[in-house]
Design an enzyme around this catalytic site. Structure first.
Site: not given
Length: 320
Positions: A141-143
């Site tokens: 998960v990489d915003s």
């Protein structure tokens, strides 16, 4: 002498520097280092020759390296005292200013080690369990990533290549660059039992299987809840926990500069590489000053806490 003190080794007195430290002391030092992988790993970065000698249990080599280091520190201390004898000299003033600065930095480091020791460890990145076309995956998960991506190898394993629109080929440029094989315009990504329509860009050499980027996180109004260590799917209300470090395969962990282009996580992973590049640049600059070995340049940086200018003075100080 700070570098040696950090190693926890009792330095011999200056008047006995021509003698090797006692074998029993060196053996105890080697045993201490071998029993502490964290310290030994740090030593490998700062002084690889000594670290390898410790791993090989090479007592004579460790004795030799520690004695040479002690001699160099003694010579540096002699030079320092000579400079202090003339306090009005500009070089002395510069040295005093550097020492004060280093003392302030060291005080901050000590406070950080006491009050926030976690800052000296590695940060576990955010991964969740997902399913694509019946295949279980660990998704990063990489915003900070602009788009959701999948590696070509993962797409082939999941039977997704038949859905790839190759008209969307190109180059993804960020930390490095990679070829975009094409794009899957929409497919159901299963998270916590929910089937979420998602688009994927397929990258040729992406090291991790899947990265959930900002496009997917925004589309489904996801919330990264670090207090509860979970990902909340806003459009459905479902939640899924972030994986512990033990649940993340080693092949999926961000441990080097190889990360996905346009991924914020990749930029974070490359921070260590940037540090290594700066260190290597400092080593090369020191080697250009004279007939010094790489080990001597690395040792000078350790003794001077990474300060290139002080390390240069340390190496160039006259031998008495």
């Amino acid at each position: 002498m700070q570098g040696a003190l950090r190693l926890g080794f009792p330095l011999p007195p200056h008047q006995n520097l021509t003698r090797y430290p006692p074998t029993t002391q060196v053996q105890q030092f080697i045993a201490q280092m071998q029993s502490d992988p964290y310290r030994l790993s740090g030593l490998q970065q700062d002084w690889p020759t000594l670290a390898e000698a410790i791993r090989a249990n090479d007592v004579p080599k460790v004795q030799e390296l520690l004695t040479e280091s002690a001699k160099r520190r003694a010579e540096a201390e002699t030079r320092r005292r000579r400079l202090l004898a003339n306090p009005d000299d500009p070089e002395t003033q510069r040295m005093i200013e550097e020492e004060i600065q280093l003392q302030n930095v060291e005080a901050l480091r000590q406070n950080a080690m006491e009050h926030m020791p976690e800052s000296f460890g590695s940060v576990v990145m955010l991964y969740v369990n997902v399913r694509v076309n019946g295949h279980d995956l660990k998704a990063f998960v990489d915003s900070g990533a602009q788009m959701t991506i999948m590696s070509q190898g993962c797409a082939e394993r999941c039977g997704m290549m038949r859905f790839v629109d190759r008209r969307f080929q190109g180059m993804a440029v960020g930390v490095g660059s990679q070829k975009i094989v094409g794009r899957v315009h929409m497919y159901a990504l299963e998270i916590a039992g929910d089937h979420l329509p998602t688009s994927f860009s397929i990258l040729e050499q992406q090291p991790m299987d899947m990265l959930l980027g900002l496009d997917m996180l925004r589309r489904h109004q996801c919330v990264i809840d670090l207090r509860e260590n979970r990902l909340i799917i806003g459009t459905t209300g479902s939640t899924t926990p972030f994986l512990s470090e033990a649940d993340i395969p080693k092949s999926e962990r961000l441990t080097g500069a190889e990360g996905g282009p346009e991924a914020g996580g990749a930029a974070i992973a490359s921070a260590d590489a940037g540090t290594d590049e700066a260190k290597e640049s400092a080593v090369q600059a020191l080697l250009s000053l004279g007939n010094f070995t790489r080990d001597q340049a690395l040792e000078a940086l350790v003794v001077c806490d990474g300060d290139q200018e002080r390390a240069a003075s340390y190496l160039l100080s006259p031998r008495e």
